[in-house]
Every structure is written in C-alpha cells, then in structure tokens.
Design a protein around this motif. Structure first.
Motif, PDB file in Angstrom:
ATOM      1  N   GLU A 140     -52.994 -14.721 -15.708  1.00  0.00           N
ATOM      2  CA  GLU A 140     -52.148 -15.907 -16.437  1.00  0.00           C
ATOM      3  C   GLU A 140     -52.785 -16.629 -17.401  1.00  0.00           C
TER       4      GLU A 140
ATOM      5  N   TYR B 151     -39.134 -26.180 -17.409  1.00  0.00           N
ATOM      6  CA  TYR B 151     -38.620 -26.037 -16.098  1.00  0.00           C
ATOM      7  C   TYR B 151     -37.768 -27.255 -15.753  1.00  0.00           C
TER       8      TYR B 151
ATOM      9  N   ALA C  51     -50.651 -20.817 -23.925  1.00  0.00           N
ATOM     10  CA  ALA C  51     -49.583 -20.542 -24.866  1.00  0.00           C
ATOM     11  C   ALA C  51     -49.102 -21.606 -24.468  1.00  0.00           C
ATOM     12  N   GLU C  52     -49.589 -22.505 -22.775  1.00  0.00           N
ATOM     13  CA  GLU C  52     -48.025 -23.652 -22.914  1.00  0.00           C
ATOM     14  C   GLU C  52     -49.155 -24.632 -22.894  1.00  0.00           C
TER      15      GLU C  52
ATOM     16  N   ARG D  62     -47.492 -25.195 -12.227  1.00  0.00           N
ATOM     17  CA  ARG D  62     -47.956 -23.424 -12.088  1.00  0.00           C
ATOM     18  C   ARG D  62     -48.054 -23.973 -10.385  1.00  0.00           C
TER      19      ARG D  62
ATOM     20  N   ASN E 253     -42.364 -21.240 -29.374  1.00  0.00           N
ATOM     21  CA  ASN E 253     -42.328 -21.301 -27.303  1.00  0.00           C
ATOM     22  C   ASN E 253     -42.591 -22.109 -26.324  1.00  0.00           C
ATOM     23  N   LYS E 254     -41.688 -22.021 -25.745  1.00  0.00           N
ATOM     24  CA  LYS E 254     -42.219 -23.424 -25.095  1.00  0.00           C
ATOM     25  C   LYS E 254     -41.522 -22.863 -23.682  1.00  0.00           C
ATOM     26  N   ARG E 255     -42.032 -23.326 -22.365  1.00  0.00           N
ATOM     27  CA  ARG E 255     -41.735 -22.662 -21.157  1.00  0.00           C
ATOM     28  C   ARG E 255     -40.781 -24.230 -20.597  1.00  0.00           C
TER      29      ARG E 255
ATOM     30  N   TRP F  42     -39.103 -18.539 -20.491  1.00  0.00           N
ATOM     31  CA  TRP F  42     -39.823 -19.439 -21.796  1.00  0.00           C
ATOM     32  C   TRP F  42     -38.956 -19.207 -22.951  1.00  0.00           C
TER      33      TRP F  42
ATOM     34  N   ASP G  18     -49.920 -16.694 -20.276  1.00  0.00           N
ATOM     35  CA  ASP G  18     -49.532 -17.821 -20.527  1.00  0.00           C
ATOM     36  C   ASP G  18     -49.380 -18.911 -20.536  1.00  0.00           C
ATOM     37  N   ILE G  19     -50.800 -19.618 -19.453  1.00  0.00           N
ATOM     38  CA  ILE G  19     -51.125 -21.324 -19.665  1.00  0.00           C
ATOM     39  C   ILE G  19     -51.362 -21.576 -20.760  1.00  0.00           C
TER      40      ILE G  19
ATOM     41  N   TYR H   4     -50.258 -29.647 -15.793  1.00  0.00           N
ATOM     42  CA  TYR H   4     -49.276 -28.191 -15.965  1.00  0.00           C
ATOM     43  C   TYR H   4     -49.775 -27.540 -14.272  1.00  0.00           C
TER      44      TYR H   4
END
Lengths: 119, 313
Positions: free
Chosen positions: B21, A86, B27-28, A63, A82-84, A75, B24-25, A59
């Motif tokens: 951040e 890439y 949540a991920e 980033r 909710n997923k990010r 997102w 955001d971090i 991760y």
C-alpha cells in the motif's frame, strides 16, 4: 509535592472525551461521505460542521472503512494533482442507516437519563 | 526548499508502511500535505518558510506514529488476551522464584559453591521466561481465538469457602517439586555443598532401591498441584491425590528408614558420619509424621466438605 500523586483532572477529561468521540467520528465520516470527497475537503467539511478530526486518524480510518467495504474510492486528477476520492458504497449506505438508528436510540436513552431526576 | 522537508517526511513514513500500500498511502498523504501548504500560503500571501513547514509536519505527527496507524496489528497483546497473559506470567514467575529461592537456601545451608548445572542465573531465566510467555500470548493474539480462550464454565468455579491451598502456595510447591525432580533425576547437580568443611556426602544405596518410587511420588505431587491450579473446582480429586501421595511418601520413607545407612560421608571429620546419620534418621521420622498428618488433614477436610455440601443441599 502533594498534588503530584493526584491524576490530572484535565488528563482524565481528555481521555474520556477521546473515548466518547471515537465512535461518533466514524458516524460523522460515513455521513459526510454520502457525497464524494477527497481527504482534505472531507476534513474541511467535517471541521466546518464542528467535527474536528486530525489527519493522522482520518486517513487510516478511511482505508479501514474501505477494506470493510463501506467506502469506495478512485484516483482522479483535480486541481493539477492526483487525488483519491471517497464515497459511501451501497453496503456502507445500509450500515450507516443502521448505525444512525442505533445512534438515535442511544442518544434518546442517554438524554432521558441525564434529564431525569436523580433517584 | 520546503518541499524537500515534505519529501523527507514522506520517505520516513514510507519506510514503515506495508509495501503493497506504500505508494498509494504516500500519494494520498502528499496530497493532504500539499493541499494544506497551498491553503496556508494563500492565506499568508507568500511561500511558507522552512520553520513553518517543520511546525506543520510536527503537528501532523511522528512518522513512526503516522505509519503505525495504517498497520492492522496495533498491539502485541490486546485487552482481551492481557488478563490471561498476566495470570500466566505471574504463575511462571512465582514458580521460577520458588525454584531459585530453594537453590539459594540449599546454597546457604551448604555454605559451599553451588553449581546447579543446566540452570542459568535467576535474572536470565526470568527474562527468558518473560520472553517465552509473551511470545506465546502474542501468537495467540495474532493467530489464535481470544474469544475461545475467554470461554469458561461457571460449574468449574472453586467453592467460595473452605480450606484450600492458595495459588501462591500451590505455585511454590510446584517450584519445589520441580527442583527436587530435576535433582533426583540428575538433570541438575548440587556440587560441593559441604565442600568447605572437606566432606563428601553421597546417597547410600538404599535410596537407589526406591529411585522409581520417589520419581512416582514426585510425579503425583506435581500432577496434584497442576490439577489444583487448573481445575480448582475438583477439590475432591485434589484431596484424594494429596492423601494418596502423602501415604506413598510415608510408605517410601518407612522403607528407607529400615536401612542402616542413608548417606555415605567421606572426609577428615571422623564423627561426621554418625552425626549425619542421626540427623537423617530424625529428619526421616519427622517427614513420615508430616506425610501422615497431611494425609489425615486432607481426609478430615474431605469429610468436612462432604458434610457441608450435604448440609447446604
């Protein structure tokens, strides 16, 4: 008593292995992200291909690569969460191409050295 | 229940993340952990126990480590700056050690209680110096340009052969010079050095006449040591500085030795004055000889250097 002062062979190997892997992992991640992934599926896909990478390293790497403009992310809700997601950016594609070239060249050179008769 | 442990884990990570951040971090990471839990539970066919979740989190990593990986700065002093930090640290500690060794020797000779005002204990000074040097190099690491610091010029390398003072010698001399200068200018005081035997020793007025000469001598000495340390290639310049300062030292002491009295000793021991004066006269004589010898040696080496370079050219 006698063995305690000697560095552990397994430790030495592990350190060298980590060093060897570090650079190639970025290549694997960038390569895998030619298609879109979120963290969990990316890790699974890499593992299935034989490249294990732990979350703790993945991760922050994602980033950093995004900060460097090599990846884009968004997102989105998938499977109720909710997923990010890439994906490789245009710039990332160019950089990956160059890295692959470098990788191939280096691989060929190292291979030649290892296969060649010792002088 | 198991989600409570994950919430606590994520909260612990969040505390160490940069605020911008953080959401955001977290949540991920939550998604990653929950995906993992779901996959495991699907495989097991039952909810995970708290112990299983705990084991999964241990595997994931210590919250400080996990959060730390997101930080831009991963080290206080990196491998590029480290050699410079190490060299500076060694030099600083040698100078400080030299200063304290001299203070301790003075104390042993004097036998009395030494109070060097304005100087802390050796340990606190060392720790303080360690902190200052580290801070300076951490700032260079953070805001400076390590590449620029590593730039160097091969022509400034010192010659490989020839008699030169070692860095340790130079640093020790530097330390001694600093103690002497501090004492001479009154920044530190040695009190009651001979207090135990009931004597009070003061400098005679002759020294006062040479006050500024001696300050000038000490400044040249410190400067020559600093030049020798920083520019080891300037062998000639350093030799000239040593010759100059040695001649200056000899000249000053030749002036001082003319005086009738060097010290004013007061106290019950009647003969002490005469004995002290004799010691001082002998001491000054030796010091003059040492100065002259030093100048002569450096001058001879200067000549030798010239011969060698002409021979190799």
């Amino acid at each position: 008593m006698t063995h305690s002062a000697m560095p552990n062979d397994a430790d030495i190997f592990e350190t060298l292995r980590l060093e060897l892997r570090r650079g190639s992992l970025i290549l694997a991640v960038l390569g895998q992200l030619r298609g879109e992934h979120y963290g969990y599926t990316l890790r699974k896909a890499l593992a299935d291909a034989g490249v294990e990478i732990d979350e703790g390293a993945l991760y922050p790497m994602l980033r950093r690569l995004e900060d460097q403009g090599l990846l884009t992310s968004e997102w989105r809700v998938e499977e109720r969460r909710n997923k990010r997601f890439y994906r490789l950016s245009e710039e990332g594609r160019v950089v990956l191409g160059r890295l692959v070239e470098e990788w191939t060249r280096l691989n060929a050179s190292v291979d030649a050295i290892l296969r060649g008769a010792p002088k | 229940m198991t989600h409570d442990l994950i919430d606590r884990y994520l909260a612990a990570i969040a505390r160490d993340l940069p605020e911008r951040e953080r959401t955001d971090i977290v949540a991920e990471l939550r998604d990653e952990l929950m995906s993992g839990v779901e996959a495991r539970e699907e495989g097991l066919g039952r909810p995970m126990t708290e112990a299983e979740t705990g084991a999964m989190l241990v595997e994931f990593g210590n919250p400080l480590v996990v959060a730390g990986r997101y930080r831009k700065t991963q080290h206080l002093i990196g491998p590029q700056v480290f050699p410079f930090w190490w060299a500076a640290m060694k030099a600083t500690l040698v100078v400080i050690a030299a200063v304290y060794v001299i203070l301790i020797v003075v104390k042993l000779i004097g036998g009395g209680a030494l109070s060097a005002n304005g100087l802390g204990s050796p340990i606190s000074t060392m720790v303080f110096a360690f902190g200052v040097v580290t801070l300076v190099f951490a700032l260079i690491e953070r805001f400076g340009d390590p590449q620029k610091m590593a730039r160097w010029r091969p022509e400034r390398l010192p010659p490989a052969e020839g008699k030169r003072a070692s860095r340790f010698e130079l640093l020790t001399e530097l330390g001694m010079g600093i103690v002497f200068l501090l004492w001479w200018t009154g920044a530190i005081h040695f009190r009651d050095v001979f207090g135990d035997i009931g004597l009070q020793v003061e400098m005679a007025p002759v020294w006062q006449r040479f006050f500024w000469w001696i300050v000038a001598y000490l400044v040249v000495e410190l400067a020559s040591n600093v030049v020798a340390l920083l520019r080891p290639d300037r062998v000639q310049l350093v030799r000239w500085m040593v010759i100059w300062r040695s001649m200056m030292g000899a000249a000053i002491l030749l002036g001082v030795i003319q005086a009738e009295r060097f010290l004013i000793v007061s106290g019950p021991a009647g003969k002490a004055q005469a004995i002290f004066e004799l010691w001082m006269r002998v001491g000054l004589g030796i010091a003059i000889a040492v100065f002259v010898a030093r100048a002569a040696i450096e001058a001879w080496r200067l000549r030798q250097d010239g011969l060698t370079s002409r021979a190799s050219a």
